[in-house]
Motif scaffolding. Structure first.
Motif, PDB file in Angstrom:
ATOM      1  N   UNK A   1       0.868  -1.185   0.000  1.00 48.40           N
ATOM      2  CA  UNK A   1       0.000   0.000   0.000  1.00 48.40           C
ATOM      3  C   UNK A   1       0.899   1.228   0.000  1.00 48.40           C
ATOM      4  N   UNK A   2       0.567   2.186  -0.848  1.00 45.38           N
ATOM      5  CA  UNK A   2       1.448   3.348  -0.985  1.00 45.38           C
ATOM      6  C   UNK A   2       0.665   4.554  -1.490  1.00 45.38           C
TER       7      UNK A   2
ATOM      8  N   UNK B   1      -3.816  10.758   0.115  1.00 49.10           N
ATOM      9  CA  UNK B   1      -4.232  10.075  -1.107  1.00 49.10           C
ATOM     10  C   UNK B   1      -3.416   8.805  -1.279  1.00 49.10           C
ATOM     11  N   UNK B   2      -4.087   7.670  -1.353  1.00 49.04           N
ATOM     12  CA  UNK B   2      -3.435   6.378  -1.538  1.00 49.04           C
ATOM     13  C   UNK B   2      -3.507   6.002  -3.007  1.00 49.04           C
TER      14      UNK B   2
ATOM     15  N   UNK C   1      -7.836   1.818 -10.444  1.00 48.32           N
ATOM     16  CA  UNK C   1      -7.923   2.661  -9.248  1.00 48.32           C
ATOM     17  C   UNK C   1      -7.022   2.150  -8.121  1.00 48.32           C
ATOM     18  N   UNK C   2      -5.800   1.718  -8.490  1.00 48.18           N
ATOM     19  CA  UNK C   2      -4.819   1.313  -7.494  1.00 48.18           C
ATOM     20  C   UNK C   2      -4.997  -0.084  -6.959  1.00 48.18           C
ATOM     21  N   UNK C   3      -5.868  -0.861  -7.568  1.00 49.19           N
ATOM     22  CA  UNK C   3      -6.083  -2.244  -7.124  1.00 49.19           C
ATOM     23  C   UNK C   3      -5.922  -3.181  -8.315  1.00 49.19           C
TER      24      UNK C   3
END
Length: 692
Positions: A460-461, A467-468, A663-665
């Motif tokens: 996770x970053x 905001x991740x 979306x980051x996943x």
């Protein structure tokens, strides 16, 4: 808005205590303390030579040009004072230095009582030459003790040859004074040259170390540091700000210290010559100090405003030239010219304010100088007429006061340089205080062999706290496997590469290579095993060779040519007149985007990495070059662990596995064919590209 931010930075008041800034600067200053001490000593010697020259003038005037004796009718005062007057036919002659030893009150008493006659006599030491002249004109001369005396009014009655003979001692003394004057001037020249050279050499060495320290500091910062600090600002720290410090250091030791020493030396010298006349002259000093204080404050404010306006002009010119194509395409010439005219007018007004400040202070110093001269002539002239001081003393008082006001004005004007330098020193200090760095752990592994297995484990970053970008990302890449990562813009694809290269550290989870957390691997060792090819290829000013080897001397021409051949860039080099030694401009602007991309592939192949990372590496190429790159990729990727981020599905299709980010996943994982059948998101991405 960028200009406003820059203005705020430039006009912000100092937040760092001046003592802390000085201690910071002393770290670079201390290694050269001997040179600084030497330059200070030389400055003192230079000042000593400057102060000696007027003393020679005084000696020439009082001893050789106008040595005037007077007749005194009451010699008891002289005997009481321990002075023995020369006597001739009942006349007692007193020499100038004897008269001054009586003191001003006694001289006034003798003059008021008519006991000290006003007529002045030239006193020549008795020898064969002067005795012969005196014998030739017996009615004009008095012989008292070891002196031959003649009234100054009657010197014109002597023949020229006799006058020269009479004053031969004075002519010899003046000649000696002239040679001494020239000798002191030459010594002053040598000392001044040595002092200025030593100051500049020391200053350049200190600035060399400081500039190198800034560059090394910037090189060691994490990528997050460069995200929040514009490149232009960082360049300014290593150039303009360091130059400001150089100007201050040079001014401090070549001008300011010398000015202070000169002022103190003049004051001490004048007090020894005549403390009464000195007090009269220095009664103007409080006025000058008050004026200099006001000038320093107002000039600092005016100078700061000018600096802000100049920064605004530089910023506007830079931005408009960088975006000149946009300006012309949208016909913005008149609008930008009007904006520049407004900023330029503000700069003009700021400079005029600074000019007014100098225009007031300079005449103030001139007024004080002229007033001091008037006081010297009024009070000192009266003292000289009463023989309380010599004519030479009066003359060198005028000379010294002329010297006195120049450094005062110079010190006030140098104040702006010091203020500007401290502002620059503060910005450099704050730069060094920035601790945005990713450091290796003390027990970090170095030069370890890698097979190339990559694992992201619950990573996770986010670039900011609020905001991740990546949410709980987990995937593995086996040695020799090719994995493609696709997704819409902003999905987090490039962030994965930044974390793998350890440009940033993960906030949660971990990244492993061969089951070893990359945080326990030395960064230099980690990056030697990862070949990175970016979308925007940057080439440095230099040659084809230096851009492929990046300055390393450990590669032979054969290895370089082999890497070029693997990357299909050998044809490019063959057609260049100088081959590997062909010059490349900064950014490689003389090469096409496809040619730059081929060279970047050769750069990655040369280090023979276990892991190859392609970040949009095939997005900016033409169809012809794409064929060359695809052929090169087949050879480059063979036997290596490859992570490919690409929009072109011609590259993605060949991947062993495809990871779809959304979306980051991780939304989906699989081969191209499997995802086309089962993934709606991947299919939409595919159809979107080919529809366009």
């Amino acid at each position: 808005m960028r200009g406003d931010v820059l203005h705020h930075e430039e006009s912000a008041s100092s937040k760092v205590p001046i003592v802390r800034l000085l201690l910071f600067f002393m770290e670079y200053f201390i290694p050269y303390k001997k040179a600084v001490a030497g330059s200070t000593l030389l400055a003192l010697l230079v000042i000593a030579t400057e102060l000696m020259l007027p003393q020679l003038m005084k000696t020439a005037l009082d001893r050789f040009i106008a040595p005037a004796a007077r007749i005194i009718t009451e010699h008891q005062s002289l005997n009481t004072a321990g002075l023995l007057p020369a006597e001739h036919n009942g006349f007692f002659f007193i020499l100038p230095e004897q008269l001054r030893e009586l003191g001003d009150p006694e001289i006034k008493r003798l003059e008021a009582g008519g006991l000290l006659l006003p007529e002045k006599y030239y006193a020549a030491p008795s020898d064969s030459g002067t005795d012969a002249v005196a014998a030739k004109y017996p009615s004009l001369f008095h012989h008292a003790g070891a002196l031959n005396l003649i009234s100054f009014d009657k010197l014109s009655a002597l023949e020229k040859a006799d006058l020269i003979c009479l004053r031969s001692h004075d002519l010899q003394g003046i000649a000696g004074i002239c040679f001494s004057f020239i000798g002191i001037l030459l010594a002053g020249f040598v000392l001044n040259f040595s002092q200025i050279y030593l100051v500049e050499r020391t200053s350049q060495r200190i600035m060399h170390d400081l500039r190198a320290g800034i560059f090394n500091h910037l090189q060691s910062r994490a990528m997050s540091f460069f995200t929040k600090n514009p490149v232009g600002r960082l360049v300014t720290r290593a150039t303009s700000d360091v130059q400001n410090l150089h100007e201050m250091f040079s001014a401090l030791f070549s001008s300011i210290f010398k000015d202070i020493f000169l002022i103190l030396g003049i004051m001490v010298t004048l007090f020894f010559l005549s403390w009464k006349l000195s007090l009269v002259c220095f009664c103007l000093v409080p006025l000058l100090i008050a004026g200099a204080t006001v000038f320093s404050y107002t000039s600092h404010n005016a100078f700061r405003e000018v600096r802000i306006k100049i920064a605004a002009i530089n910023s506007m010119i830079s931005e408009n030239l960088a975006g000149i194509a946009v300006v012309k395409a949208f016909c913005r010439e008149c609008r930008t010219a009007a904006q520049f005219s407004r900023v330029n007018q503000e700069n003009y007004l700021a400079n005029m304010k600074q000019t007014v400040v100098f225009a007031i202070f300079t005449p103030l110093v001139d007024f004080a100088r002229v007033t001091a001269f008037a006081l010297i002539i009024w009070y000192g002239g009266g003292q000289a007429l009463r023989e309380a001081i010599s004519v030479g003393t009066l003359v060198i008082f005028l000379y010294y006061m002329r010297m006195f006001f120049t450094p005062i004005q110079d010190l006030a004007e140098k104040y702006s340089i010091v203020q500007s330098a401290f502002a620059s020193l503060e910005r450099i200090y704050l730069l060094f205080e920035d601790n945005a760095v990713i450091a290796d752990s003390p027990d970090a592994q170095a030069d370890n062999e890698m097979s190339g297995a990559v694992e992201f484990r619950n990573v996770t970053f986010g670039y900011t706290e609020h905001e991740t970008v990546l949410h709980d990302i987990s995937f593995t890449v086996k040695p020799g496997e090719t994995v493609a990562i696709v997704g819409l813009t902003g999905a987090g694809k490039t962030t994965i590469i930044n974390l793998l290269e350890r440009f940033y550290d993960v906030q949660q989870g971990g990244i492993f290579i061969d089951s070893v957390d990359i945080r326990s691997i030395a960064q230099a060792s980690l990056r030697r095993h990862i070949g990175l090819v970016l979308q925007d290829v940057f080439l440095f000013a230099g040659t084809i060779r230096s851009n492929i080897t990046l300055g390393s001397d450990g590669f032979t021409d054969q290895q370089i040519l082999q890497a070029l051949a693997v990357a299909n860039a050998d044809r490019l080099v063959e057609k260049l007149p100088r081959g590997l030694d062909e010059d490349v401009t900064e950014g490689g602007k003389t090469l096409s985007s496809g040619e730059r991309q081929l060279l970047s592939f050769a750069r990655a192949v040369l280090i023979d990495p276990k892991i190859l990372v392609l970040d949009e590496a095939t997005s900016n190429i033409d169809p012809v070059t794409e064929g060359l790159i695809q052929d090169a990729l087949d050879r480059i990727m063979l036997g290596r662990t490859c992570i490919v981020i690409a929009h072109r599905f011609s590259t993605i299709k060949k991947a062993d596995r495809i990871i779809v980010l959304h979306k980051g996943r991780i939304a989906e994982t699989g081969s191209h064919d499997a995802l086309m059948c089962s993934s709606r998101l991947y299919k939409q991405l595919y159809e979107l590209q080919y529809r366009n």
